[in-house]
Write a protein that holds these residues in place. Structure first.
Motif, PDB file in Angstrom:
ATOM      1  N   LEU A   1      50.905  45.161  36.114  1.00  0.00           N
ATOM      2  CA  LEU A   1      49.855  44.176  35.859  1.00  0.00           C
ATOM      3  C   LEU A   1      50.425  42.759  35.746  1.00  0.00           C
ATOM      4  CD1 LEU A   1      47.580  46.021  33.271  1.00  0.00           C
ATOM      5  CD2 LEU A   1      46.988  45.372  35.617  1.00  0.00           C
ATOM      6  N   ARG A   2      51.585  42.629  35.128  1.00  0.00           N
ATOM      7  CA  ARG A   2      52.200  41.309  34.938  1.00  0.00           C
ATOM      8  C   ARG A   2      52.578  40.648  36.261  1.00  0.00           C
ATOM      9  NH1 ARG A   2      56.969  41.444  31.296  1.00  0.00           N
ATOM     10  NH2 ARG A   2      56.682  39.208  31.341  1.00  0.00           N
ATOM     11  N   GLU A   3      52.720  41.448  37.302  1.00  0.00           N
ATOM     12  CA  GLU A   3      53.075  40.911  38.615  1.00  0.00           C
ATOM     13  C   GLU A   3      51.858  40.572  39.460  1.00  0.00           C
ATOM     14  OE1 GLU A   3      55.820  43.673  40.355  1.00  0.00           O
ATOM     15  OE2 GLU A   3      57.260  43.418  38.725  1.00  0.00           O
ATOM     16  N   THR A   4      50.677  40.657  38.865  1.00  0.00           N
ATOM     17  CA  THR A   4      49.444  40.307  39.581  1.00  0.00           C
ATOM     18  C   THR A   4      48.842  39.048  38.965  1.00  0.00           C
ATOM     19  OG1 THR A   4      47.867  41.486  38.165  1.00  0.00           O
ATOM     20  CG2 THR A   4      48.984  42.795  39.879  1.00  0.00           C
ATOM     21  N   PRO A   5      47.950  38.388  39.698  1.00  0.00           N
ATOM     22  CA  PRO A   5      47.285  37.205  39.135  1.00  0.00           C
ATOM     23  C   PRO A   5      46.313  37.530  38.004  1.00  0.00           C
ATOM     24  CG  PRO A   5      46.651  37.524  41.436  1.00  0.00           C
ATOM     25  CD  PRO A   5      47.619  38.599  41.085  1.00  0.00           C
ATOM     26  N   PHE A   6      46.083  38.808  37.731  1.00  0.00           N
ATOM     27  CA  PHE A   6      45.180  39.169  36.646  1.00  0.00           C
ATOM     28  C   PHE A   6      45.819  38.931  35.291  1.00  0.00           C
ATOM     29  CE2 PHE A   6      42.871  40.837  40.053  1.00  0.00           C
ATOM     30  CZ  PHE A   6      41.575  41.041  39.611  1.00  0.00           C
ATOM     31  N   TRP A   7      47.135  38.826  35.256  1.00  0.00           N
ATOM     32  CA  TRP A   7      47.863  38.616  34.001  1.00  0.00           C
ATOM     33  C   TRP A   7      48.123  37.129  33.843  1.00  0.00           C
ATOM     34  CZ3 TRP A   7      49.251  42.625  30.691  1.00  0.00           C
ATOM     35  CH2 TRP A   7      50.039  42.272  29.596  1.00  0.00           C
ATOM     36  N   ASP A   8      47.379  36.483  32.953  1.00  0.00           N
ATOM     37  CA  ASP A   8      47.558  35.073  32.589  1.00  0.00           C
ATOM     38  C   ASP A   8      47.219  34.067  33.679  1.00  0.00           C
ATOM     39  OD1 ASP A   8      48.105  35.503  29.953  1.00  0.00           O
ATOM     40  OD2 ASP A   8      50.269  35.559  30.225  1.00  0.00           O
ATOM     41  N   ARG A   9      46.573  34.506  34.751  1.00  0.00           N
ATOM     42  CA  ARG A   9      46.023  33.548  35.712  1.00  0.00           C
ATOM     43  C   ARG A   9      44.502  33.700  35.756  1.00  0.00           C
ATOM     44  NH1 ARG A   9      47.152  33.434  42.159  1.00  0.00           N
ATOM     45  NH2 ARG A   9      45.300  32.219  42.676  1.00  0.00           N
ATOM     46  N   TYR A  10      44.038  34.909  36.095  1.00  0.00           N
ATOM     47  CA  TYR A  10      42.604  35.176  36.078  1.00  0.00           C
ATOM     48  C   TYR A  10      42.102  35.502  34.677  1.00  0.00           C
ATOM     49  CZ  TYR A  10      42.614  35.564  41.215  1.00  0.00           C
ATOM     50  OH  TYR A  10      42.721  35.340  42.556  1.00  0.00           O
ATOM     51  N   PHE A  11      42.994  36.064  33.856  1.00  0.00           N
ATOM     52  CA  PHE A  11      42.646  36.432  32.489  1.00  0.00           C
ATOM     53  C   PHE A  11      43.762  36.025  31.552  1.00  0.00           C
ATOM     54  CE2 PHE A  11      40.203  39.262  35.124  1.00  0.00           C
ATOM     55  CZ  PHE A  11      38.981  39.336  34.491  1.00  0.00           C
ATOM     56  N   GLU A  12      43.382  35.502  30.404  1.00  0.00           N
ATOM     57  CA  GLU A  12      44.342  35.259  29.329  1.00  0.00           C
ATOM     58  C   GLU A  12      44.420  36.548  28.516  1.00  0.00           C
ATOM     59  OE1 GLU A  12      44.311  33.019  25.041  1.00  0.00           O
ATOM     60  OE2 GLU A  12      43.089  32.173  26.640  1.00  0.00           O
ATOM     61  N   ILE A  13      45.619  37.032  28.274  1.00  0.00           N
ATOM     62  CA  ILE A  13      45.794  38.233  27.463  1.00  0.00           C
ATOM     63  C   ILE A  13      45.742  37.786  25.997  1.00  0.00           C
ATOM     64  CG2 ILE A  13      47.224  40.239  26.975  1.00  0.00           C
ATOM     65  CD1 ILE A  13      46.184  39.951  29.945  1.00  0.00           C
ATOM     66  N   VAL A  14      44.666  38.128  25.300  1.00  0.00           N
ATOM     67  CA  VAL A  14      44.470  37.704  23.919  1.00  0.00           C
ATOM     68  C   VAL A  14      45.250  38.611  22.968  1.00  0.00           C
ATOM     69  CG1 VAL A  14      42.766  37.338  22.088  1.00  0.00           C
ATOM     70  CG2 VAL A  14      42.215  36.724  24.463  1.00  0.00           C
ATOM     71  N   ASP A  15      45.193  39.911  23.218  1.00  0.00           N
ATOM     72  CA  ASP A  15      45.897  40.853  22.347  1.00  0.00           C
ATOM     73  C   ASP A  15      46.032  42.183  23.068  1.00  0.00           C
ATOM     74  OD1 ASP A  15      47.206  41.760  20.085  1.00  0.00           O
ATOM     75  OD2 ASP A  15      45.526  41.427  18.735  1.00  0.00           O
ATOM     76  N   LEU A  16      46.999  42.959  22.640  1.00  0.00           N
ATOM     77  CA  LEU A  16      47.240  44.309  23.126  1.00  0.00           C
ATOM     78  C   LEU A  16      47.245  45.247  21.929  1.00  0.00           C
ATOM     79  CD1 LEU A  16      50.243  43.942  25.566  1.00  0.00           C
ATOM     80  CD2 LEU A  16      48.252  45.333  26.008  1.00  0.00           C
TER      81      LEU A  16
END
Length: 119
Positions: free
Chosen positions: A82-97
């Motif tokens: 996931l970190r290697e896709t634009p979904f991680w911190d480009r399309y979505f901000e990761i608020v919490d895990l």
């Protein structure tokens, strides 16, 4: 009988970015199919996902991604993918895990899991 290696469940609390919201719904679906699915399939196996919209009730978290992985290694590979896709911190901000295993306390103490059943 307790499960020796329970699945790992991860709740990723995310917030959409303006870049994601600028895409049409069709472009969003295409981006997921073209950018996330192949990355996950290339890096790991034994993961499943569900997605929940929360923007109706929260301004801080707009979506919750629920990922279940067969084990901790599959989960780690999932996050790397996931970190290697634009979904991680480009399309979505990761608020919490939030990561856990279902009924871990029951396995630890040799108890039957507590749960409610809708009637």
């Amino acid at each position: 009988m307790p499960i020796d290696n329970p699945p790992v469940t991860a709740f990723l609390l995310v917030k959409t970015t303006p870049e994601w919201l600028a895409l049409t719904p069709e472009e969003r679906a295409d981006a997921f199919a073209a950018q996330v699915v192949p990355a996950i399939e290339a890096k790991t196996a034994g993961v499943r996902s569900r997605f929940y919209d929360t923007e109706f009730y929260s301004a801080r978290v707009t979506d919750v991604w629920v990922w279940e992985a067969d084990d901790h290694h599959a989960y780690q590979l999932l996050i790397d993918a996931l970190r290697e896709t634009p979904f991680w911190d480009r399309y979505f901000e990761i608020v919490d895990l939030l990561v856990g295993t279902e009924n871990g306390y029951a396995r630890t103490y040799g108890l039957d899991p507590l749960a409610t059943i809708a009637t």
